[in-house]
Design a protein around this motif. Structure first.
Motif, PDB file in Angstrom:
ATOM      1  N   PHE A  37      44.468  44.115  33.328  1.00 18.57           N
ATOM      2  CA  PHE A  37      43.145  45.569  34.154  1.00 18.57           C
ATOM      3  C   PHE A  37      42.532  45.935  34.764  1.00 18.57           C
ATOM      4  O   PHE A  37      41.471  46.626  34.550  1.00 18.57           O
ATOM      5  CB  PHE A  37      42.588  44.312  32.530  1.00 18.57           C
ATOM      6  N   LYS A  38      42.549  45.215  35.446  1.00 15.24           N
ATOM      7  CA  LYS A  38      41.907  45.816  36.711  1.00 15.24           C
ATOM      8  C   LYS A  38      42.234  47.378  38.124  1.00 15.24           C
ATOM      9  O   LYS A  38      41.728  47.938  37.739  1.00 15.24           O
ATOM     10  CB  LYS A  38      41.206  44.276  38.407  1.00 15.24           C
ATOM     11  N   TRP A  39      43.442  46.513  37.361  1.00 15.42           N
ATOM     12  CA  TRP A  39      44.746  47.730  38.198  1.00 15.42           C
ATOM     13  C   TRP A  39      44.371  49.272  37.635  1.00 15.42           C
ATOM     14  O   TRP A  39      44.437  49.925  38.311  1.00 15.42           O
ATOM     15  CB  TRP A  39      45.993  47.332  39.194  1.00 15.42           C
ATOM     16  N   TYR A  40      44.381  48.999  36.055  1.00 13.97           N
ATOM     17  CA  TYR A  40      44.607  49.912  35.442  1.00 13.97           C
ATOM     18  C   TYR A  40      44.151  50.013  34.812  1.00 13.97           C
ATOM     19  O   TYR A  40      43.629  49.219  33.510  1.00 13.97           O
ATOM     20  CB  TYR A  40      45.782  50.046  34.576  1.00 13.97           C
ATOM     21  N   PRO A  41      42.438  50.612  34.848  1.00 13.06           N
ATOM     22  CA  PRO A  41      41.508  50.673  34.363  1.00 13.06           C
ATOM     23  C   PRO A  41      41.289  50.749  32.686  1.00 13.06           C
ATOM     24  O   PRO A  41      40.835  50.801  31.418  1.00 13.06           O
ATOM     25  CB  PRO A  41      40.225  51.734  34.440  1.00 13.06           C
ATOM     26  N   ARG A  42      42.780  51.511  32.435  1.00 14.29           N
ATOM     27  CA  ARG A  42      42.566  52.707  31.134  1.00 14.29           C
ATOM     28  C   ARG A  42      43.655  52.263  30.081  1.00 14.29           C
ATOM     29  O   ARG A  42      43.905  52.132  29.350  1.00 14.29           O
ATOM     30  CB  ARG A  42      43.454  54.203  31.655  1.00 14.29           C
ATOM     31  N   LEU A  43      44.285  50.754  30.333  1.00 11.72           N
ATOM     32  CA  LEU A  43      45.056  49.772  30.126  1.00 11.72           C
ATOM     33  C   LEU A  43      44.314  49.315  28.965  1.00 11.72           C
ATOM     34  O   LEU A  43      43.412  49.167  28.335  1.00 11.72           O
ATOM     35  CB  LEU A  43      45.327  48.220  31.165  1.00 11.72           C
ATOM     36  N   GLN A  44      45.538  49.694  27.391  1.00 14.57           N
ATOM     37  CA  GLN A  44      44.201  49.508  26.136  1.00 14.57           C
ATOM     38  C   GLN A  44      45.500  48.216  25.781  1.00 14.57           C
ATOM     39  O   GLN A  44      44.695  47.220  24.896  1.00 14.57           O
ATOM     40  CB  GLN A  44      45.162  50.732  25.724  1.00 14.57           C
ATOM     41  N   LEU A  45      46.573  47.563  26.938  1.00 16.36           N
ATOM     42  CA  LEU A  45      46.947  46.229  26.239  1.00 16.36           C
ATOM     43  C   LEU A  45      47.685  45.475  27.111  1.00 16.36           C
ATOM     44  O   LEU A  45      48.749  45.849  27.814  1.00 16.36           O
ATOM     45  CB  LEU A  45      48.112  46.351  24.466  1.00 16.36           C
ATOM     46  N   ALA A  46      47.786  44.168  27.094  1.00 17.79           N
ATOM     47  CA  ALA A  46      48.165  43.484  27.910  1.00 17.79           C
ATOM     48  C   ALA A  46      48.498  41.962  27.575  1.00 17.79           C
ATOM     49  O   ALA A  46      48.075  41.460  26.961  1.00 17.79           O
ATOM     50  CB  ALA A  46      48.143  43.253  29.351  1.00 17.79           C
ATOM     51  N   GLN A  47      49.901  42.358  26.719  1.00 19.73           N
ATOM     52  CA  GLN A  47      50.519  40.954  26.402  1.00 19.73           C
ATOM     53  C   GLN A  47      51.185  39.602  27.144  1.00 19.73           C
ATOM     54  O   GLN A  47      52.220  40.441  27.556  1.00 19.73           O
ATOM     55  CB  GLN A  47      51.171  41.235  24.904  1.00 19.73           C
ATOM     56  N   VAL A  48      51.076  38.526  26.701  1.00 20.45           N
ATOM     57  CA  VAL A  48      52.062  37.827  27.242  1.00 20.45           C
ATOM     58  C   VAL A  48      52.618  37.476  26.715  1.00 20.45           C
ATOM     59  O   VAL A  48      52.663  36.819  25.785  1.00 20.45           O
ATOM     60  CB  VAL A  48      51.536  36.410  28.253  1.00 20.45           C
ATOM     61  N   VAL A  49      54.079  37.092  27.273  1.00 15.96           N
ATOM     62  CA  VAL A  49      55.393  36.969  26.380  1.00 15.96           C
ATOM     63  C   VAL A  49      55.699  36.014  26.933  1.00 15.96           C
ATOM     64  O   VAL A  49      56.181  36.155  27.836  1.00 15.96           O
ATOM     65  CB  VAL A  49      56.087  38.469  25.640  1.00 15.96           C
ATOM     66  N   GLU A  50      56.704  35.588  26.335  1.00 15.50           N
ATOM     67  CA  GLU A  50      58.172  33.848  26.761  1.00 15.50           C
ATOM     68  C   GLU A  50      59.168  35.303  26.664  1.00 15.50           C
ATOM     69  O   GLU A  50      59.801  35.527  25.866  1.00 15.50           O
ATOM     70  CB  GLU A  50      57.941  33.156  25.830  1.00 15.50           C
ATOM     71  N   ASP A  51      59.688  34.405  27.933  1.00 18.26           N
ATOM     72  CA  ASP A  51      61.238  36.060  28.032  1.00 18.26           C
ATOM     73  C   ASP A  51      61.760  34.849  27.404  1.00 18.26           C
ATOM     74  O   ASP A  51      62.178  33.587  28.057  1.00 18.26           O
ATOM     75  CB  ASP A  51      61.519  35.628  29.561  1.00 18.26           C
ATOM     76  N   VAL A  52      63.203  35.141  26.207  1.00 17.11           N
ATOM     77  CA  VAL A  52      63.731  34.491  25.480  1.00 17.11           C
ATOM     78  C   VAL A  52      65.763  35.213  26.471  1.00 17.11           C
ATOM     79  O   VAL A  52      65.380  36.494  26.480  1.00 17.11           O
ATOM     80  CB  VAL A  52      64.644  34.785  24.142  1.00 17.11           C
ATOM     81  N   PRO A  53      65.810  34.071  26.960  1.00 17.87           N
ATOM     82  CA  PRO A  53      67.623  34.573  27.624  1.00 17.87           C
ATOM     83  C   PRO A  53      69.027  34.844  27.183  1.00 17.87           C
ATOM     84  O   PRO A  53      68.412  34.421  25.765  1.00 17.87           O
ATOM     85  CB  PRO A  53      67.562  32.896  28.587  1.00 17.87           C
ATOM     86  N   LYS A  54      69.404  35.867  27.396  1.00 22.29           N
ATOM     87  CA  LYS A  54      70.372  35.996  26.644  1.00 22.29           C
ATOM     88  C   LYS A  54      71.389  34.987  26.034  1.00 22.29           C
ATOM     89  O   LYS A  54      72.102  33.753  26.779  1.00 22.29           O
ATOM     90  CB  LYS A  54      71.469  37.596  27.362  1.00 22.29           C
ATOM     91  N   PRO A  55      72.128  35.410  24.794  1.00 24.85           N
ATOM     92  CA  PRO A  55      73.061  34.171  24.218  1.00 24.85           C
ATOM     93  C   PRO A  55      74.336  34.204  25.896  1.00 24.85           C
ATOM     94  O   PRO A  55      74.533  35.303  26.189  1.00 24.85           O
ATOM     95  CB  PRO A  55      73.228  34.063  23.191  1.00 24.85           C
ATOM     96  N   LEU A  56      74.894  33.535  26.123  1.00 25.81           N
ATOM     97  CA  LEU A  56      75.726  32.952  26.607  1.00 25.81           C
ATOM     98  C   LEU A  56      77.575  33.568  25.891  1.00 25.81           C
ATOM     99  O   LEU A  56      77.420  33.227  24.860  1.00 25.81           O
ATOM    100  CB  LEU A  56      76.621  31.864  27.032  1.00 25.81           C
ATOM    101  N   LYS A  57      77.775  34.840  26.322  1.00 23.28           N
ATOM    102  CA  LYS A  57      79.353  34.734  25.652  1.00 23.28           C
ATOM    103  C   LYS A  57      80.215  33.870  25.400  1.00 23.28           C
ATOM    104  O   LYS A  57      81.033  33.439  26.378  1.00 23.28           O
ATOM    105  CB  LYS A  57      79.936  35.974  26.528  1.00 23.28           C
ATOM    106  N   GLY A  58      81.052  33.956  24.364  1.00 22.99           N
ATOM    107  CA  GLY A  58      82.146  33.235  24.515  1.00 22.99           C
ATOM    108  C   GLY A  58      82.180  32.591  23.258  1.00 22.99           C
ATOM    109  O   GLY A  58      83.702  32.432  22.500  1.00 22.99           O
ATOM    110  N   ASN A  59      81.400  31.986  22.273  1.00 30.76           N
ATOM    111  CA  ASN A  59      81.727  30.925  22.299  1.00 30.76           C
ATOM    112  C   ASN A  59      81.011  31.386  21.008  1.00 30.76           C
ATOM    113  O   ASN A  59      80.185  31.455  19.977  1.00 30.76           O
ATOM    114  CB  ASN A  59      79.929  29.947  22.276  1.00 30.76           C
TER     115      ASN A  59
END
Length: 59
Positions: A37-59
C-alpha cells in the motif's frame, strides 16, 4: 507434512495483479501487504493468502 507459506496478492484499478512471497510467517506477509500500500498508492486490495502445495502425482 508441509510448512505453511503465505502469499500477498494485490490488485490495481486497471486490473493488474501484484504478487509477493512466499513468506514463512503470516506476520511477515502482513508487513509486506502494508508495504504494498505504501509503494503503490493506487492499490485497491492486498490480501494475505495461504499457499496450498500441489498434490504429488502418482497416488
Amino acid at each position: 507434512m508441509f510448512k505453511r507459506r503465505y502469499l500477498v496478492i494485490g490488485m490495481l484499478p486497471d486490473g493488474q495483479v501484484l504478487r509477493a512471497g512466499p513468506f514463512s510467517h503470516h506476520l511477515i506477509a502482513d508487513k509486506a501487504a502494508q508495504l504494498m500500500f505504501k509503494w503503490y498508492p493506487r492499490l485497491q486490495l492486498a490480501q494475505v493468502v495461504e499457499d496450498v502445495p500441489k498434490p504429488l502425482k502418482g497416488n
